[in-house]
Design an enzyme around this catalytic site. Structure first.
Site, mmCIF file in Angstrom:
data_model
loop_
_atom_site.group_PDB
_atom_site.id
_atom_site.type_symbol
_atom_site.label_atom_id
_atom_site.label_comp_id
_atom_site.label_asym_id
_atom_site.label_seq_id
_atom_site.Cartn_x
_atom_site.Cartn_y
_atom_site.Cartn_z
ATOM 1 C CD GLN A 131 -2.373 0.977 2.779
ATOM 2 O OE1 GLN A 131 -2.053 -0.064 3.790
ATOM 3 N NE2 GLN A 131 -4.066 1.554 2.712
ATOM 4 N N GLY A 132 1.286 1.643 -0.898
ATOM 5 C CA GLY A 132 1.726 3.345 -0.689
ATOM 6 C C GLY A 132 1.370 4.657 -1.470
ATOM 7 C CB SER A 134 2.647 7.051 4.310
ATOM 8 O OG SER A 134 1.342 6.438 5.620
ATOM 9 C CB SER A 166 3.767 -2.779 5.460
ATOM 10 O OG SER A 166 2.894 -2.540 6.367
ATOM 11 C CD GLU A 249 -5.096 0.774 6.060
ATOM 12 O OE1 GLU A 249 -5.354 2.107 5.315
ATOM 13 O OE2 GLU A 249 -3.971 0.700 6.118
ATOM 14 C CD GLU A 380 -3.532 10.633 18.737
ATOM 15 O OE1 GLU A 380 -3.065 9.754 17.603
ATOM 16 O OE2 GLU A 380 -3.487 10.511 20.210
HETATM 17 C C1 LIG Z 1 3.715 -1.119 11.527
HETATM 18 C C2 LIG Z 1 3.174 0.410 10.170
HETATM 19 C C3 LIG Z 1 2.892 -0.189 9.464
HETATM 20 C C4 LIG Z 1 2.817 0.868 7.959
HETATM 21 N N1 LIG Z 1 2.408 0.120 6.711
HETATM 22 C C5 LIG Z 1 1.780 1.594 6.023
HETATM 23 C C6 LIG Z 1 1.510 0.854 4.778
HETATM 24 O O1 LIG Z 1 1.674 -0.537 4.671
HETATM 25 N N2 LIG Z 1 1.558 2.117 3.480
HETATM 26 C C7 LIG Z 1 1.501 3.680 4.220
HETATM 27 O O2 LIG Z 1 1.008 3.549 3.446
HETATM 28 N N3 LIG Z 1 1.397 3.687 5.494
HETATM 29 C C8 LIG Z 1 1.641 2.190 6.333
HETATM 30 N N4 LIG Z 1 2.163 2.861 7.359
HETATM 31 C C9 LIG Z 1 2.132 4.559 7.577
HETATM 32 C C10 LIG Z 1 0.879 5.021 8.721
HETATM 33 O O3 LIG Z 1 -0.203 4.917 8.099
HETATM 34 C C11 LIG Z 1 1.019 5.993 8.814
HETATM 35 O O4 LIG Z 1 2.302 6.048 10.220
HETATM 36 C C12 LIG Z 1 -0.317 7.262 9.740
HETATM 37 O O5 LIG Z 1 -1.410 7.692 9.113
HETATM 38 C C13 LIG Z 1 0.336 8.051 10.897
HETATM 39 O O6 LIG Z 1 0.868 9.546 9.304
HETATM 40 P P1 LIG Z 1 2.472 9.926 10.266
HETATM 41 O O7 LIG Z 1 3.173 8.650 10.843
HETATM 42 O O8 LIG Z 1 2.719 10.719 9.072
HETATM 43 O O9 LIG Z 1 2.026 10.556 11.448
HETATM 44 P P2 LIG Z 1 1.779 12.165 11.727
HETATM 45 O O10 LIG Z 1 0.723 12.162 10.232
HETATM 46 O O11 LIG Z 1 2.505 12.569 11.366
HETATM 47 O O12 LIG Z 1 1.115 12.203 12.937
HETATM 48 C C14 LIG Z 1 1.730 12.524 14.111
HETATM 49 C C15 LIG Z 1 1.234 12.717 15.862
HETATM 50 O O13 LIG Z 1 -0.319 13.529 15.056
HETATM 51 C C16 LIG Z 1 -0.954 13.515 15.523
HETATM 52 N N5 LIG Z 1 -2.285 13.618 14.604
HETATM 53 C C17 LIG Z 1 -2.191 14.171 13.056
HETATM 54 N N6 LIG Z 1 -2.865 15.216 12.949
HETATM 55 C C18 LIG Z 1 -4.029 15.091 13.289
HETATM 56 C C19 LIG Z 1 -4.728 15.983 13.945
HETATM 57 N N7 LIG Z 1 -5.139 16.903 12.844
HETATM 58 N N8 LIG Z 1 -5.990 16.084 14.867
HETATM 59 C C20 LIG Z 1 -5.463 15.063 16.308
HETATM 60 N N9 LIG Z 1 -4.004 14.841 16.113
HETATM 61 C C21 LIG Z 1 -3.206 14.883 14.702
HETATM 62 C C22 LIG Z 1 -1.289 11.941 15.123
HETATM 63 O O14 LIG Z 1 -2.034 11.211 15.350
HETATM 64 C C23 LIG Z 1 0.112 11.715 15.474
HETATM 65 O O15 LIG Z 1 0.548 11.541 17.004
HETATM 66 C C24 LIG Z 1 2.123 2.262 8.315
HETATM 67 C C25 LIG Z 1 2.497 2.288 9.710
HETATM 68 C C26 LIG Z 1 3.015 1.203 10.843
HETATM 69 C C27 LIG Z 1 3.193 2.317 12.344
#
Ligand SMILES: Cc1cc2nc3c(=O)[nH]c(=O)nc-3n(C[C@H](O)[C@H](O)[C@H](O)COP(=O)(O)OP(=O)(O)OC[C@H]3O[C@@H](n4cnc5c(N)ncnc54)[C@H](O)[C@@H]3O)c2cc1C
Length: 395
Positions: A131-132, A134, A166, A249, A380
């Site tokens: 899944q591309g 993020s 992933s 999802e 969140e």
């Molecule tokens: C084990 C694992 C597997 C994953 N696999 C994939 C995958 O296969 N493909 C893929 O595309 N992605 C994948 N992800 C990524 C995942 O979708 C993102 O990590 C997730 O969407 C959060 O984005 P971010 O890490 O950029 O954090 P951010 O969005 O930068 O968030 C940082 C912090 O700010 C908080 N925050 C952000 N916006 C708000 C808001 N509006 N209100 C309140 N709080 C807020 C968040 O809750 C978090 O605590 C994976 C993540 C993990 C941990």
């Protein structure tokens, strides 16, 4: 609402149970049986198991028959997942993007040729998907993504970077969101693509996680050419398709079944861990927590049933899936933290060390459980969705 199985459901449950008992890989569940350690061999083992499930009629239970499914109802699906978890059958998470996200998205939004081409190989375990979505600057705020797709004749030329992808190293295909138009609002101008991971210009770099494993990756796209036939929905209209994928999802019906097994394992752990002159299971504070967890698993199960019944009426998972995701992520983390509290410092000894308890299972799970409140939308973000779309609170 009567939550007990009807006679037909009980018969179906028995059918799943007996099939799993007689078809699980030889030696499965015995201490001598180990899933392959090498990641590529492990994926090959899971593909083989997925094929066995498909041939036995246990893949794509809710999918249309035309694409290899069985068109069974959601209740049968839930029963299947409950029995699968109870049997502690192989965890198919490495292959899960295909059956749980790509399949439902293509069934709802894909072109006919895309359904014909991609759905059965997913069920047969022949093609793994990643899944591309993020990017380094776009996670919770997914629509901020910047990977570009430039139209050149019948192709889109993709350049940019994805992160946290992933299992990208083992995937044959990727669902990718790219920006094809930057002139409008950020939810406009996105395009949902099916990308062959062997295309020239894709560079995959594994990331090491705190568990020591490398499940996710950075994926770089350098002028990767993708046919416009591989667009799902309309060019520039990909956000709607993304919403379909994300709803699936978050709306998973299987988590209560897995957590029920984890709580049983925790109870067993408490019963065999010495504490004073008895065991941890005799400590009133531990007992209180175990009872609390068992109660919360029951609540989760009821919520999953309620969600399934909503879904049966609407056909599309709703925002209520966020409630399930929020509940199980939090419960999973508390269950795993309690295991370490019961075990004390030995609980943190990793796999492979002679002092490790249950071969480091709980140490690994404590670390891995931290991911639950991040992937598939952070806790969140789930709370925001519940506030706005379920409770109708103002922004
Ligand atoms: C084990 C694992 C597997 C994953 N696999 C994939 C995958 O296969 N493909 C893929 O595309 N992605 C994948 N992800 C990524 C995942 O979708 C993102 O990590 C997730 O969407 C959060 O984005 P971010 O890490 O950029 O954090 P951010 O969005 O930068 O968030 C940082 C912090 O700010 C908080 N925050 C952000 N916006 C708000 C808001 N509006 N209100 C309140 N709080 C807020 C968040 O809750 C978090 O605590 C994976 C993540 C993990 C941990």
């Amino acid at each position: 609402m009567d939550l007990r199985d009807t006679p037909a459901e009980a018969a179906f449950r028995q059918q799943v149970r007996s099939w799993l008992q007689s078809h699980l890989p030889a030696g499965w569940g015995t201490p001598a049986f180990r899933e392959p350690e090498d990641p590529a061999a492990h994926v090959a083992f899971l593909k083989e198991w997925q094929r066995t499930l498909y041939e036995g009629g246990w893949a794509g239970l809710a999918w249309p028959r035309a694409y290899g499914g069985r068109e069974l109802g959601l209740v049968e699906n839930i029963i299947y997942y409950e029995e699968y978890a109870r049997a502690r059958a192989p965890n198919l998470i490495h292959l899960s993007v295909g059956p749980s996200l790509v399949g439902p998205t293509l069934i709802a939004r894909g072109a006919d040729w895309q359904k014909q081409r991609f759905l059965e190989p997913i069920l047969r375990g022949e093609e793994v998907w990643c899944q591309g979505f993020s990017e380094p600057g776009a996670g919770s705020d997914l629509a901020a993504l910047r990977t570009r797709g430039e139209r050149q004749g019948d192709e889109l030329v993709v350049t940019g970077q994805k992160i946290w992808t992933s299992f990208a190293r083992y995937a044959e295909w990727c669902i990718l969101i790219v920006r094809t138009d930057a002139s409008g609002g950020k939810h406009h101008g996105l395009t949902f693509l099916l990308v062959d991971m062997s295309s020239p210009g894709i560079d995959i770099r594994p990331l090491r996680e705190m568990t020591g494993e490398s499940w996710f990756n950075e994926v770089f796209f350098d002028a990767v050419r993708v046919s416009v036939r591989n667009v799902v929905g309309e060019i520039d209209g990909g956000w709607d398709v993304v919403m379909t994928t994300l709803a699936h999802e978050r709306g998973s019906s299987a988590q209560h079944a897995r957590l029920a097994v984890e709580v049983d394992l925790l109870i067993d752990l408490a019963k065999r861990t010495p504490r004073g002159s008895g065991t941890a299971a005799q400590d009133p504070l531990v007992r209180q927590k175990l009872a609390q967890f068992a109660t919360e698993v029951a609540i989760l199960r009821m919520s999953a049933y309620r969600n399934a019944s909503e879904l049966e009426h609407s056909g599309v998972p709703g925002p209520e899936g966020s409630t399930l995701k929020l509940l199980w992520a939090d419960l999973d983390q508390r269950v795993k933290a309690t295991a370490i509290e019961i075990l004390g410092p030995r609980g943190l000894v990793p796999k492979g060390d002679p002092l490790a308890v249950d071969d480091g299972y709980w140490a690994h799970e404590l670390l891995w459980s931290r991911a639950a409140s991040i992937y598939a939308g952070t806790s969140e973000i789930q709370k925001n969705i519940i506030a706005h779309r379920v409770l109708g609170l103002p922004r």
